[in-house]
Design a protein around this motif. Structure first.
Motif, short mmCIF file in Angstrom:
data_model
loop_
_atom_site.label_atom_id
_atom_site.label_comp_id
_atom_site.label_asym_id
_atom_site.label_seq_id
_atom_site.Cartn_x
_atom_site.Cartn_y
_atom_site.Cartn_z
N GLY A 68 5.62 -5.56 3.58
CA GLY A 68 6.88 -5.43 2.86
C GLY A 68 7.89 -6.53 3.15
O GLY A 68 8.97 -6.54 2.56
N LEU A 69 7.54 -7.48 4.03
CA LEU A 69 8.54 -8.44 4.49
C LEU A 69 8.30 -9.88 4.00
O LEU A 69 8.96 -10.81 4.47
N ASP A 70 7.39 -10.07 3.06
CA ASP A 70 7.11 -11.42 2.58
C ASP A 70 8.37 -12.11 2.04
O ASP A 70 8.65 -13.27 2.36
N VAL A 71 9.12 -11.39 1.22
CA VAL A 71 10.33 -11.99 0.62
C VAL A 71 11.42 -12.13 1.69
O VAL A 71 12.18 -13.10 1.68
N VAL A 72 11.46 -11.20 2.64
CA VAL A 72 12.46 -11.28 3.71
C VAL A 72 12.26 -12.55 4.54
O VAL A 72 13.23 -13.20 4.95
N ARG A 73 11.01 -12.94 4.77
CA ARG A 73 10.74 -14.16 5.54
C ARG A 73 11.29 -15.40 4.81
O ARG A 73 11.90 -16.28 5.42
N VAL A 74 11.07 -15.45 3.52
CA VAL A 74 11.60 -16.57 2.72
C VAL A 74 13.13 -16.51 2.69
O VAL A 74 13.82 -17.53 2.81
N ASP A 95 10.44 1.68 -12.14
CA ASP A 95 11.05 0.49 -11.55
C ASP A 95 10.03 -0.65 -11.57
O ASP A 95 8.85 -0.44 -11.29
N PRO A 96 10.47 -1.87 -11.90
CA PRO A 96 9.51 -2.98 -11.98
C PRO A 96 8.90 -3.29 -10.62
O PRO A 96 9.60 -3.33 -9.61
N SER A 97 7.58 -3.52 -10.62
CA SER A 97 6.88 -3.74 -9.34
C SER A 97 7.42 -4.98 -8.63
O SER A 97 7.44 -5.02 -7.40
N ALA A 128 0.81 -1.22 0.00
CA ALA A 128 0.00 0.00 0.00
C ALA A 128 0.84 1.27 0.00
O ALA A 128 0.30 2.37 -0.12
N ALA A 129 2.14 1.15 0.13
CA ALA A 129 3.02 2.33 0.22
C ALA A 129 3.55 2.66 -1.16
O ALA A 129 4.58 2.15 -1.60
N ILE A 130 2.85 3.54 -1.85
CA ILE A 130 3.25 3.90 -3.21
C ILE A 130 4.45 4.85 -3.14
O ILE A 130 4.39 5.88 -2.46
N PRO A 131 5.56 4.53 -3.81
CA PRO A 131 6.74 5.41 -3.75
C PRO A 131 6.43 6.82 -4.24
O PRO A 131 5.66 7.02 -5.18
N ARG A 132 7.06 7.80 -3.59
CA ARG A 132 6.81 9.21 -3.93
C ARG A 132 7.40 9.58 -5.29
O ARG A 132 6.79 10.31 -6.06
N ASP A 133 8.61 9.11 -5.57
CA ASP A 133 9.30 9.56 -6.77
C ASP A 133 8.70 8.92 -8.02
O ASP A 133 8.57 7.69 -8.09
N PRO A 134 8.34 9.74 -9.02
CA PRO A 134 7.78 9.18 -10.25
C PRO A 134 8.73 8.19 -10.93
O PRO A 134 8.29 7.22 -11.54
N GLU A 135 10.04 8.45 -10.82
CA GLU A 135 11.01 7.55 -11.45
C GLU A 135 10.86 6.13 -10.91
O GLU A 135 10.99 5.15 -11.66
#
Length: 286
Positions: free
Chosen positions: A223-229, A212-214, A200-207
């Motif tokens: 934000g920690l799903d991949v960190v858990r794996v 950047d690929p989602s 839900a945290a949409i990055p501020r910078d348009p770049e």
């Protein structure tokens, strides 16, 4: 019609980028001028002082690039290059552009490999993206054996290009959860800059938001799903005493330390970057 001076063109470009809200307008204007002229930034600055002029063709090319940058297309997509430590990496659509703060994160892994007594220590870069961290480890610790994993075929293609000349890098297209099983219990270092932005945290910078690929950005509700794996996979990859290095957002250190402690890691410690923001957490395999 007289040729435009380079100084006038760069000044006009910078003013246009200021109006568009680009963070470093003069730097970007000079780098874009350098890209058009085939010059490094220092050479552009020397040319400005000399009063060099631009051909109409170069002026038009610069104008087109400045228009794209003003629309907040990443500078690195326009030049095709991203600096990272001592490297220049090829980047473009489909791959996460490496950031300066990641250069300090990579240092933890490089230092650990340099200090390792193994004559050919193993370093693993999970979620390698452009291959930035893997290539930094491989070139700065040339006696190391480096393995890098990337899930996105688009990003993997950029990593293939960037690591093509690095004989001590093995690149794998696959999921970090179930690749490199043959290395289990042997790695000295596992490092990752995983996707860690909460959904839900949409990055501020348009770049970042638009280019950047989602897959490289978002890591589930917290934000920690991949960190858990990553924590589970790195525990198997590392040998006892091996180092885990995870880059993350500046507000995630406490959560990640707790997650790693629950998984049995020793001494989870959050490290700051050059701006004194929490940037990475390290831990040791028991």
């Amino acid at each position: 019609m007289p040729e435009t001076t380079l100084a006038a063109a760069v000044r006009a470009a910078a003013e246009r980028l200021v109006a568009a809200g680009v963070p470093d307008p003069l730097v970007d204007a000079e780098l874009l001028a350098g890209h058009v002229r085939g010059l490094r930034r220092g050479e552009v600055q020397a040319a400005l002082i000399r009063g060099d002029r631009l051909t109409d063709e170069d002026a038009a090319a610069l104008d087109a690039l400045v228009a794209r940058r003003a629309a907040r297309e990443p500078l690195q997509h326009l030049t095709g290059l991203a600096p990272f430590r001592h490297l220049e990496l090829a980047v473009g659509p489909g791959v996460f552009v490496p950031r300066p703060e990641t250069e300090t994160v990579a240092q933890f892994a490089i230092d650990a490999l340099l200090a390792d007594a193994d004559p050919a220590p193993i370093g693993v870069d999970l979620c390698t993206g452009s291959g930035a961290i893997a290539l930094a480890m491989a070139t700065e610790v040339p006696h190391a054996r480096v393995f890098a994993v990337e899930l996105s075929p688009d990003a993997h293609a950029w990593a293939v290009r960037n690591t093509a000349d690095a004989a001590n890098v093995t690149l794998v297209l696959g999921d970090l959860a179930d690749t490199l099983g043959e290395l289990d219990g042997t790695a000295a270092v596992v490092i990752s800059n995983p996707p860690y932005v909460p959904d839900a945290a949409i990055p501020r910078d348009p770049e970042v938001r638009l280019h950047d690929p989602s897959m490289a950005l978002y890591g589930g509700p917290d934000g920690l799903d991949v960190v858990r794996v990553l924590s589970e996979r790195a525990m198997r990859l590392l040998r006892p005493g091996g180092l885990l290095v995870i880059e993350h957002g500046e507000l995630q250190g406490e959560q990640i330390r707790a997650l790693l402690a629950d998984d049995g890691w020793r001494a989870p410690t959050t490290q700051r970057d050059l701006t004194q923001r929490d940037r990475a957490t390290t831990a040791l395999r028991p």
